[in-house]
Motif scaffolding. Structure first.
Motif, short mmCIF file in Angstrom:
data_model
loop_
_atom_site.label_atom_id
_atom_site.label_comp_id
_atom_site.label_asym_id
_atom_site.label_seq_id
_atom_site.Cartn_x
_atom_site.Cartn_y
_atom_site.Cartn_z
N THR A 12 10.11 -4.44 1.22
CA THR A 12 9.84 -5.18 2.45
C THR A 12 9.35 -6.60 2.18
O THR A 12 9.10 -7.36 3.13
N GLY A 13 9.20 -6.95 0.91
CA GLY A 13 8.78 -8.30 0.55
C GLY A 13 8.87 -8.48 -0.95
O GLY A 13 9.18 -7.54 -1.69
N ASN A 14 8.62 -9.68 -1.41
CA ASN A 14 8.66 -9.97 -2.83
C ASN A 14 7.45 -9.36 -3.55
O ASN A 14 6.36 -9.29 -2.98
N ALA A 15 7.67 -8.91 -4.78
CA ALA A 15 6.59 -8.38 -5.63
C ALA A 15 5.75 -7.34 -4.88
O ALA A 15 4.57 -7.56 -4.60
N PRO A 16 6.34 -6.19 -4.54
CA PRO A 16 5.59 -5.17 -3.79
C PRO A 16 4.30 -4.75 -4.50
O PRO A 16 4.26 -4.65 -5.74
N THR A 17 3.28 -4.54 -3.71
CA THR A 17 1.99 -4.08 -4.24
C THR A 17 1.71 -2.62 -3.89
O THR A 17 0.71 -2.07 -4.34
N TRP A 18 2.58 -2.03 -3.08
CA TRP A 18 2.48 -0.61 -2.71
C TRP A 18 3.85 0.04 -2.86
O TRP A 18 4.88 -0.63 -2.69
N SER A 19 3.85 1.34 -3.17
CA SER A 19 5.08 2.13 -3.21
C SER A 19 4.97 3.33 -2.28
O SER A 19 3.90 3.94 -2.18
N VAL A 20 6.08 3.64 -1.62
CA VAL A 20 6.18 4.83 -0.78
C VAL A 20 7.36 5.65 -1.30
O VAL A 20 8.51 5.22 -1.20
N LEU A 21 7.08 6.79 -1.89
CA LEU A 21 8.12 7.70 -2.39
C LEU A 21 8.37 8.74 -1.31
O LEU A 21 7.46 9.48 -0.94
N VAL A 97 7.70 12.10 -12.48
CA VAL A 97 8.42 11.07 -13.25
C VAL A 97 8.63 9.82 -12.40
O VAL A 97 8.46 8.69 -12.87
N LEU A 98 9.01 10.02 -11.14
CA LEU A 98 9.21 8.87 -10.24
C LEU A 98 7.91 8.13 -9.99
O LEU A 98 7.88 6.89 -9.95
N GLY A 103 4.15 3.41 -11.59
CA GLY A 103 3.03 2.91 -12.38
C GLY A 103 3.48 1.90 -13.42
O GLY A 103 2.83 0.86 -13.62
N GLU A 104 4.61 2.19 -14.06
CA GLU A 104 5.15 1.27 -15.07
C GLU A 104 5.58 -0.05 -14.43
O GLU A 104 5.61 -1.09 -15.09
N ARG A 105 5.90 -0.02 -13.14
CA ARG A 105 6.29 -1.23 -12.43
C ARG A 105 5.09 -1.94 -11.80
O ARG A 105 5.26 -2.85 -11.00
N GLY A 106 3.90 -1.51 -12.16
CA GLY A 106 2.70 -2.24 -11.78
C GLY A 106 1.96 -1.74 -10.56
O GLY A 106 1.03 -2.38 -10.10
N ILE A 107 2.36 -0.57 -10.03
CA ILE A 107 1.70 -0.02 -8.84
C ILE A 107 0.71 1.06 -9.28
O ILE A 107 1.09 2.03 -9.92
N ALA A 108 -0.54 0.89 -8.90
CA ALA A 108 -1.55 1.90 -9.22
C ALA A 108 -1.39 3.12 -8.31
O ALA A 108 -0.92 2.99 -7.18
N PRO A 109 -1.78 4.33 -8.78
CA PRO A 109 -1.71 5.51 -7.91
C PRO A 109 -2.43 5.31 -6.58
O PRO A 109 -2.00 5.85 -5.55
N SER A 110 -3.50 4.54 -6.57
CA SER A 110 -4.26 4.29 -5.35
C SER A 110 -3.48 3.44 -4.35
O SER A 110 -3.90 3.27 -3.20
N ASN A 111 -2.31 2.91 -4.78
CA ASN A 111 -1.42 2.15 -3.90
C ASN A 111 -0.07 2.83 -3.73
O ASN A 111 0.93 2.17 -3.46
N MET A 112 -0.05 4.15 -3.92
CA MET A 112 1.18 4.93 -3.74
C MET A 112 0.99 5.96 -2.63
O MET A 112 -0.05 6.62 -2.57
N LEU A 113 2.00 6.08 -1.77
CA LEU A 113 2.05 7.14 -0.78
C LEU A 113 3.22 8.06 -1.13
O LEU A 113 4.30 7.58 -1.50
N LEU A 114 3.01 9.35 -1.01
CA LEU A 114 4.06 10.34 -1.22
C LEU A 114 4.36 10.99 0.11
O LEU A 114 3.45 11.49 0.78
N ALA A 115 5.63 10.92 0.53
CA ALA A 115 6.03 11.39 1.85
C ALA A 115 7.26 12.29 1.74
O ALA A 115 8.02 12.21 0.77
N GLY A 116 7.46 13.12 2.76
CA GLY A 116 8.65 13.94 2.77
C GLY A 116 8.85 14.63 4.09
O GLY A 116 7.90 14.87 4.85
#
Length: 222
Positions: A12-21, A97-98, A103-116
């Motif tokens: 949704t923007g350049n250099a994301p700081t959050w991930s939503v899986l 793994v995902l 994390g390898e792309r610079g996103i901390a777990p505290s900035n990740m949401l897991l959805a389904g």
């Protein structure tokens, strides 16, 4: 070694700081929920990377053994034995793994949401309650937690820090509302903070649910 699943990605923007899986439901693929992004995302949110992986193709017993994208086999419709345990474990490993790649792309777990959604939501909850490092939150739509009745035996202490959003249709013929309610209650009884919503719909999502989820996500983003 667990393979990295192929996925649809939207930023949704350049250099994301959050991930939503976000994990799709039975028979769908990673494209299924990509159209929800413009409906969900709000002005002022941080730049997000949405990752919509494709589940592996496998035979599904309840569908006469037909091969389709599925996170696990379904042998029957009863709550206790609905999910194939080996398939659930395999999918949890693939989710991890995902998440590790984020994390390898610079996103901390505290900035990740897991959805389904549906089957994907079941894996979201199954993976989430076992996390040793908590994520920012779990989103489980029209779904249930496999093994909910014995949650205390496998939930990690750290996982309880993760807030949970659950939404369910009151006329869902695929995953009964009572299954979702039992899972939400089991999570709450085991120390998880659960926000539970119901909507007048079947096995789907609706605009009101997207709005409520957006409100909940806004709280995570602070």
């Amino acid at each position: 070694m667990t393979d990295l699943l192929d996925a649809v990605e939207l930023e949704t923007g350049n250099a994301p700081t959050w991930s939503v899986l976000w994990l799709h439901g039975l028979g769908a693929d990673g494209n299924d929920f990509a159209p929800i992004v413009p409906e969900l995302v709000r002005p002022g949110w941080p730049a997000l990377r949405f990752v919509f992986p494709h589940a592996p193709v496998r035979p599904v017993t309840i569908n006469n053994g037909m091969r389709m994208r599925a996170w696990y086999d379904i042998a029957g419709t009863d709550f206790a034995n609905r999910a194939d345990a080996a398939g659930v474990d395999q999918s949890i490993a693939q989710v991890e793994v995902l998440l590790a790649r984020e994390g390898e792309r610079g996103i901390a777990p505290s900035n990740m949401l897991l959805a389904g959604f549906s089957q994907g939501g079941a894996i979201t909850l199954a993976a989430g309650v076992r996390r040793q490092v908590p994520l920012a939150g779990l989103v489980a739509l029209s779904t249930y937690l496999p093994g909910a009745d014995s949650l205390a035996s496998f939930a990690s202490a750290a996982a309880r820090a993760q807030p949970v959003f659950m939404g369910h249709g009151t006329s869902d013929p695929v995953v009964l509302t009572s299954y979702g309610q039992r899972s939400a209650q089991a999570l709450a009884d085991n120390g998880f903070s659960v926000e539970w919503h119901t909507y007048p719909m079947a096995h789907s999502v609706c605009a009101e649910e997207i709005r409520d989820l957006g409100d909940w996500m806004s709280q995570r983003f602070g």
